[in-house]
Design an enzyme around this catalytic site. Structure first.
Site, PDB file in Angstrom:
ATOM      1  N   LYS A 111      49.377  76.376   7.075  1.00  0.00           N
ATOM      2  CA  LYS A 111      50.506  75.523   7.481  1.00  0.00           C
ATOM      3  C   LYS A 111      51.097  74.748   6.309  1.00  0.00           C
ATOM      4  CE  LYS A 111      49.761  75.157  12.385  1.00  0.00           C
ATOM      5  NZ  LYS A 111      49.651  74.328  13.565  1.00  0.00           N
ATOM      6  N   LYS A 194      49.561  86.862  13.359  1.00  0.00           N
ATOM      7  CA  LYS A 194      49.379  86.259  14.685  1.00  0.00           C
ATOM      8  C   LYS A 194      50.735  85.961  15.320  1.00  0.00           C
ATOM      9  CE  LYS A 194      48.160  81.942  14.790  1.00  0.00           C
ATOM     10  NZ  LYS A 194      47.498  80.662  14.578  1.00  0.00           N
ATOM     11  N   LYS A 197      54.509  80.271  17.181  1.00  0.00           N
ATOM     12  CA  LYS A 197      55.710  79.534  17.594  1.00  0.00           C
ATOM     13  C   LYS A 197      56.702  79.434  16.442  1.00  0.00           C
ATOM     14  CE  LYS A 197      52.894  76.442  20.499  1.00  0.00           C
ATOM     15  NZ  LYS A 197      51.998  75.308  20.292  1.00  0.00           N
TER      16      LYS A 197
HETATM   17  P1  TYM Z   1      48.329  75.588  19.655  1.00  0.00           P
HETATM   18  O1  TYM Z   1      49.305  74.659  20.251  1.00  0.00           O
HETATM   19  O2  TYM Z   1      48.662  76.248  18.366  1.00  0.00           O
HETATM   20  O3  TYM Z   1      47.972  76.741  20.668  1.00  0.00           O
HETATM   21  C1  TYM Z   1      47.572  76.461  22.000  1.00  0.00           C
HETATM   22  C2  TYM Z   1      46.526  77.454  22.461  1.00  0.00           C
HETATM   23  O4  TYM Z   1      47.033  78.781  22.342  1.00  0.00           O
HETATM   24  C3  TYM Z   1      46.136  79.582  21.581  1.00  0.00           C
HETATM   25  N1  TYM Z   1      46.915  80.542  20.789  1.00  0.00           N
HETATM   26  C4  TYM Z   1      46.726  81.865  20.817  1.00  0.00           C
HETATM   27  N2  TYM Z   1      45.863  82.633  21.503  1.00  0.00           N
HETATM   28  C5  TYM Z   1      45.937  83.967  21.320  1.00  0.00           C
HETATM   29  N3  TYM Z   1      46.834  84.555  20.490  1.00  0.00           N
HETATM   30  C6  TYM Z   1      47.712  83.829  19.779  1.00  0.00           C
HETATM   31  N4  TYM Z   1      48.604  84.421  18.980  1.00  0.00           N
HETATM   32  C7  TYM Z   1      47.681  82.410  19.924  1.00  0.00           C
HETATM   33  N5  TYM Z   1      48.398  81.390  19.389  1.00  0.00           N
HETATM   34  C8  TYM Z   1      47.910  80.266  19.920  1.00  0.00           C
HETATM   35  C9  TYM Z   1      45.396  78.600  20.684  1.00  0.00           C
HETATM   36  O5  TYM Z   1      44.161  79.126  20.261  1.00  0.00           O
HETATM   37  C10 TYM Z   1      45.246  77.412  21.595  1.00  0.00           C
HETATM   38  O6  TYM Z   1      44.113  77.556  22.431  1.00  0.00           O
HETATM   39  N6  TYM Z   1      44.823  72.686  17.544  1.00  0.00           N
HETATM   40  C11 TYM Z   1      45.298  73.246  18.809  1.00  0.00           C
HETATM   41  C12 TYM Z   1      45.632  72.198  19.844  1.00  0.00           C
HETATM   42  C13 TYM Z   1      44.562  71.211  20.104  1.00  0.00           C
HETATM   43  C14 TYM Z   1      43.365  71.444  20.838  1.00  0.00           C
HETATM   44  C15 TYM Z   1      42.681  70.183  20.853  1.00  0.00           C
HETATM   45  C16 TYM Z   1      42.817  72.560  21.456  1.00  0.00           C
HETATM   46  C17 TYM Z   1      44.560  69.907  19.723  1.00  0.00           C
HETATM   47  N7  TYM Z   1      43.440  69.301  20.185  1.00  0.00           N
HETATM   48  C18 TYM Z   1      41.440  70.058  21.468  1.00  0.00           C
HETATM   49  C19 TYM Z   1      41.582  72.407  22.082  1.00  0.00           C
HETATM   50  C20 TYM Z   1      40.900  71.187  22.096  1.00  0.00           C
HETATM   51  C21 TYM Z   1      46.555  74.048  18.533  1.00  0.00           C
HETATM   52  O7  TYM Z   1      47.230  73.858  17.546  1.00  0.00           O
HETATM   53  O8  TYM Z   1      46.899  74.879  19.527  1.00  0.00           O
END
Ligand code: TYM
Length: 332
Positions: A111, A194, A197
């Site tokens: 990032k 991957k 967004k």
């Molecule tokens: P974020 O917002 O990037 O993504 C949310 C969830 O979607 C999953 N994900 C994917 N799964 C499969 N294939 C993909 N291409 C893909 N892109 C995203 C992510 O693994 C996630 O489960 N750091 C986290 C948010 C967060 C969080 C937490 C999660 C903050 N605090 C505490 C769990 C527990 C994040 O950036 O997710």
């Protein structure tokens, strides 16, 4: 009962990866766990967010959870910034986690990109806030996509170090729940990247608000290779685009990849894509419609997030008080 915590960043363009890797699994787990689902707006601002967009995107993530089938009555849904305990515990964890640990985080490197000196301090400390999100509620299980695995290992390390440093058994060592046929959904344009967004190409991802035409177009234009589909999963080796589409098909139809390939053994991508497109539209279009309906009623969504935050605060308050006492912070 074991407790689940998971979150999604309100940074727009919620996509099929977020749905299949995370939100859909939450729906399956509710009922077996005490669940807390969070729209992590404090994480979102580690990269610049236009304030108006942040408000809109926060509501959109909440709407996506509910439209996907997360029951807001049985589970807690709220946005992170309404519960100040996340920031308070994150500060304590900033003093527990080591710089060397954060230096190993691959997501920060991705990032921050080449201009690391110019990344926000928040982006660097992000994993500590994530550990705080989870441990503020003493959550035991965290359902996420594959890309969050390293952050959850850090969460475990922080819990263990805190417990050791202070000679307590306060925090649980969390278990990641990474399951299903699509734990890492790849870009539709490049099977080595991957689905994300922030990819500049709209064609790289199917979003949760895409209509039937957009879904069909993106699947039609998805990159493939010239060979027909193999009959067994081993035949997907070295064929990342085919593997990705087969995984998406399996996840959307609640089947295994082996089962799907058994049916499409030797089929050309044209036929497979037509069926995948019909399947994706059948599964996703109703969710998109429901999201739009919910988004039109902002008072409902906002009320739900505020009520969820109050419930989250009730769980967090005694845990945070316990932590502060252990650390030696004087007060009530
Ligand atoms: P974020 O917002 O990037 O993504 C949310 C969830 O979607 C999953 N994900 C994917 N799964 C499969 N294939 C993909 N291409 C893909 N892109 C995203 C992510 O693994 C996630 O489960 N750091 C986290 C948010 C967060 C969080 C937490 C999660 C903050 N605090 C505490 C769990 C527990 C994040 O950036 O997710």
């Amino acid at each position: 009962m074991n407790r689940i915590f998971s979150g999604v960043q309100p940074t727009g363009n919620l996509h099929l990866g977020n749905y299949l890797g995370a939100i859909r699994n939450w729906v399956a787990l509710q009922g077996d766990f005490d669940c807390i689902f969070c729209v992590v707006d404090m994480h979102a601002i580690t990269l610049w967010q236009d304030p108006k967009d942040l408000v809109h995107n926060t509501r959109e993530v909440a709407a996506a959870m509910i439209a996907s089938g997360v029951d807001p009555e049985r589970n807690i849904i709220f946005n992170q910034s309404q519960v100040s305990g996340h920031a308070e515990l994150a500060w304590i964890f900033n003093c527990v986690a080591r710089v060397g640990w954060l230096n190993r985080m691959t997501q920060f490197k991705e990032k921050a990109g080449k201009n690391r000196e110019n990344a926000s301090v928040g982006l660097y400390a992000y994993p500590n806030l994530m550990a705080a999100d989870i441990l503020l509620y003493k959550a035991t299980h965290v359902p996420v996509g594959e890309d969050q695995k390293q952050h959850l290992e850090l969460t475990r390390d922080i819990a263990i170090k805190f417990n050791n440093d202070f000679g307590v058994e306060l925090f649980p060592v969390v278990e990641p729940l990474i399951f299903g046929a699509a734990t890492r959904v790849m870009s539709l344009k490049d099977g080595s990247k991957k689905m994300s967004k922030s990819d500049p190409s709209e064609l790289s991802r199917i979003t949760m608000t895409d209509d039937a035409d957009a879904i069909a177009k993106k699947i039609r234009k998805a990159r493939t290779d010239p060979d027909p589909l193999p009959g067994i999963p081993d035949g997907l080796d070295g064929r990342p685009e085919a593997a990705n589409l087969a995984g998406i098909f399996a996840a959307l139809s609640d089947r295994t990849v082996a089962d799907v390939l058994g049916e499409y053994d030797g089929a050309p991508f044209s036929r497979f894509k037509t069926d995948l497109s019909d399947l994706a539209v059948a599964k996703l279009a109703p969710i998109g419609d429901e999201m739009r309906r919910l988004m039109a009623d902002t008072a409902y969504v906002d009320g739900l997030l505020t009520a969820g935050a109050a419930k989250a605060r009730d769980i967090a308050a005694p845990i945070l008080a316990e932590v502060k006492k252990v650390v030696g912070f004087l007060g009530a």
